[in-house]
Write a protein that holds these residues in place. Structure first.
Motif, PDB file in Angstrom:
ATOM      1  N   ALA B 240       0.827  -1.175  -0.117  1.00 31.94           N
ATOM      2  CA  ALA B 240      -0.105   0.020   0.103  1.00 31.94           C
ATOM      3  C   ALA B 240       0.889   1.273  -0.081  1.00 31.94           C
ATOM      4  N   LEU B 241       2.044   1.126   0.988  1.00 28.48           N
ATOM      5  CA  LEU B 241       2.921   2.321   0.826  1.00 28.48           C
ATOM      6  C   LEU B 241       3.554   3.027  -0.333  1.00 28.48           C
ATOM      7  N   GLU B 253      -6.209   8.079   0.632  1.00 27.44           N
ATOM      8  CA  GLU B 253      -7.617   7.780   0.940  1.00 27.44           C
ATOM      9  C   GLU B 253      -7.376   6.442   1.712  1.00 27.44           C
ATOM     10  N   VAL B 254      -6.494   5.602   1.390  1.00 30.92           N
ATOM     11  CA  VAL B 254      -6.240   4.198   2.005  1.00 30.92           C
ATOM     12  C   VAL B 254      -5.941   4.496   3.564  1.00 30.92           C
ATOM     13  N   ILE B 255      -4.917   5.207   3.549  1.00 32.80           N
ATOM     14  CA  ILE B 255      -4.318   5.157   4.915  1.00 32.80           C
ATOM     15  C   ILE B 255      -5.567   5.917   5.971  1.00 32.80           C
ATOM     16  N   SER B 256      -6.410   6.845   5.294  1.00 30.09           N
ATOM     17  CA  SER B 256      -7.401   7.509   6.187  1.00 30.09           C
ATOM     18  C   SER B 256      -8.579   6.424   6.633  1.00 30.09           C
ATOM     19  N   GLU B 257      -8.823   5.549   5.521  1.00 26.78           N
ATOM     20  CA  GLU B 257      -9.621   4.278   6.020  1.00 26.78           C
ATOM     21  C   GLU B 257      -9.042   3.531   7.085  1.00 26.78           C
ATOM     22  N   LEU B 258      -7.733   3.214   6.940  1.00 25.20           N
ATOM     23  CA  LEU B 258      -7.187   2.187   7.914  1.00 25.20           C
ATOM     24  C   LEU B 258      -7.170   3.286   9.163  1.00 25.20           C
ATOM     25  N   LEU B 259      -7.025   4.454   9.231  1.00 20.00           N
ATOM     26  CA  LEU B 259      -6.881   5.260  10.624  1.00 20.00           C
ATOM     27  C   LEU B 259      -8.426   5.212  11.164  1.00 20.00           C
TER      28      LEU B 259
END
Lengths: 269, 340
Positions: B240-241, B253-259
């Protein structure tokens, strides 16, 4: 019009029909993804298509769905040619090629490996995802346009049809969402709201935010696949052979040929 | 150690690294060739241009390459090395616990070598878990459920044979289970990625930590749902990174969903070395800020404190790493590697 003209129009028809085949997982045309490595109308009118996915490991079920889509597209060609389709460099290439050629179903090709579940439920899963992804793009576009949630959810087909977006994702997905809506709900009335869930349920004004969050999750997953597939495909295709240094039909499909360079004759004979 | 532009020291635990041999000499068949080629395609597709390797180096790199890329040129303090056998594809395996431990023994303070097993081996798998614990004192394992084994093209975490293995892991104190979630090959007609077996296993083995590598992408929503339900489920950022370089808004968007769903305590940095090297990933991650609209929409932020947790503190907690003790040990054991 001479034979060159005939072959050009046939090439165009082939190109147009192939562009309607989508990668089910990504909801993007296989031609835009660059999976069609070669599509050729031969001198005798027969058609050959080379198909190559980003990796050797790409899901065989997706490979099958796409090749089946291509087969159906080729069945729709106006001159009803004989055709052959090859899947290249895939772990199940041999099985899939043989099966597709014989017009076999996925279950027949893979026998016990495919279990007892029909592919139709997988197709439906992807239809729902495509519906959601297209819908999200249009909804977000309308919000950016400055419409309130109430106005958006009150729209019927006539109202949607007068909306004009700036070029971008919303503009691209608008006709695709419209098509998915009509296909999914053939019995809908013109005055019915155009934004409903994939099950056909209405969306309350107050719930649009939460609903969009759900759609966003669908898009994030699809975009991941899309971005990865594009990247991997680009890498893999860099090694692909160039046919005599000449642009091929794929170059035209991918719009890699500058206008001036377009020969007056069909690129491939 | 990563030093921020402001001069702050950030302790980095790289949760996902490899020391593989994918060279033609070690390839058993076409699958072995295609496997490492697929990795190489990931490498070339998502790396910045100046970070690209030659294919031959990528297929087989030296221990010195690894020490340099992770710890000298790179910011890692501790690297978790994952073992992946793939013996159906590679004569000596792709990267076994033996090979990894041999590489790690020169700088033992720097490495945590995880083992691996295949529950389909039955009794042998149980014996192998004992062997790995006794010989290498492993703290974790990497599970590769898509691995081929004879006629089988994959397995699931909640298979009865797998449960017997996890029971033994729990008993022996092997508490971190890294799960690679990738394409499962059969049944062929199923949606190809599925993380639901993690849900069962995590519920039934509360004392084990379940680290889902690649956050289940492209089934992020399923993963997030499970991570909300299960307190012992974590997400590894490998794969992902790198999008932070090619598609930063998408990464946001991905890291926001994870957070939002999993929370800042449940996300682990991993470079996936040698597919990517950690230096550019950590530098870009530290400099990264969420776009304002995404921040607003999800009500999350990626603050320096959260970044520090993701880069090292979370993994240190899972693996009982005493950071101050580690720093002292590093000072006593400087690197000496061959010049390039």
């Amino acid at each position: 019009m001479g034979t060159a003209g005939v072959s050009i129009s046939r090439e165009e028809e082939l190109r147009r029909l192939l562009a309607q085949v989508n990668d089910p997982e990504l909801d993007e045309p296989v031609t835009e993804m660059g999976f069609v490595e070669r599509a050729e109308v031969r001198g005798d009118g027969s058609v050959e298509v080379d198909f190559r996915l980003p990796t050797y490991w790409c899901s065989p079920n997706f490979a099958y769905l796409m090749l089946d889509g291509i087969r159906k597209a080729l069945d729709g060609l106006s001159w009803s040619p004989a055709y052959r389709v090859w899947l290249h460099d895939h772990m199940f290439a041999k099985e899939v090629n043989r099966g597709i050629e014989a017009g076999k179903t996925f279950g027949q090709i893979f026998g016990e490996l495919s279990g007892d579940q029909d592919l139709e439920s997988l197709r439906e899963t992807f239809r729902v995802k495509a519906f959601k992804r297209r819908q999200e793009a249009v909804l977000c576009g309308l919000r950016r346009h400055g419409l309130t949630d109430r106005e958006i959810l009150g729209m019927d087909l006539a109202a949607l049809d007068v909306v004009r977006f700036e070029p971008g994702e919303a503009a691209k997905q608008m006709p695709r969402y419209r098509a998915a809506l009509l296909e999914r709900f053939p019995g809908r009335r013109p005055e019915d709201p155009v934004f409903v869930t994939s099950e056909g349920a209405g969306i309350p004004n107050s719930a649009l935010g939460a609903y969009l969050a759900e759609l966003r999750g669908v898009r994030i997953n699809m975009e991941f696949n899309g971005a990865l597939c594009r990247g991997l495909k680009h890498t893999r295709y860099k090694e692909a052979d160039v046919v005599d240094g000449e642009p091929t039909l794929v170059d035209f499909i991918l719009d890699r040929v500058p206008d001036k360079a377009r020969p007056t004759q069909a690129p491939l004979t | 150690m990563f030093i921020t532009p402001e001069g702050k020291e950030i302790f980095v635990v790289d949760g996902h690294t490899h020391f593989w041999d994918g060279s033609p000499e070690n390839q058993r068949n076409i699958h072995g060739k295609q496997f490492v080629e697929c990795f190489y395609a990931y490498h070339t597709a998502l790396s910045p241009r100046e970070q690209l390797w030659e294919k031959s180096k990528f297929e087989k790199y030296s221990a010195d390459d690894l020490y340099r890329d992770l710890f000298i040129d790179g910011p890692d303090d501790v690297a978790i090395v994952q073992s992946t056998y793939l013996k159906d594809f590679y004569k000596n395996g792709f990267n076994t616990v033996e090979r990894n431990s041999e590489m790690a023994k020169r700088y033992p303070e720097r490495f945590i070598v995880n083992g691996s097993f295949d529950p389909r081996d039955g009794q042998k798998a149980l014996e192998y878990i004992h062997f790995m614990k006794e010989t290498y004192d492993i703290k974790g394992v990497k599970m590769y459920t898509a691995e081929w084994n004879g006629a089988s093209k994959g397995w699931r975490l909640n298979d009865p044979a797998a449960y017997r293995c996890f029971e033994l892991c729990e008993k022996l104190g092997i508490k971190n289970v890294h799960v690679h979630k990738g394409p499962t090959i059969i049944p062929l007609n199923k949606d190809a990625f599925d993380v639901h077996d993690v849900d069962y296993a995590a519920t039934d083995f509360q004392n084990l930590n379940w680290i889902v590598e690649h956050c289940g992408l492209p089934r992020l929503d399923d993963f997030c749902w499970i991570a909300v339900q299960e307190t012992n489920v974590y997400g590894g950022l490998a794969v992902a990174l790198p999008f932070i370089h090619s598609r930063p808004r998408y990464f946001a968007e991905v890291i926001s969903e994870l957070l939002f769903w999993a929370g800042p305590e449940k996300i682990l940095f991993g470079s996936d070395y040698a597919i990517w090297t950690p230096r550019w990933l950590v530098e870009k991650f530290w400099a990264f800020e969420l776009p304002e609209d995404i921040k607003q929409e999800r009500g999350v932020d990626l603050t320096p404190e959260i970044k520090e947790k993701i880069l090292g503190l979370n993994a240190a907690r899972l693996y009982d790493i005493d950071i101050e003790a580690k720093k002292a040990a590093f000072a006593r054991s400087p690197f000496s590697i061959a010049a390039e």
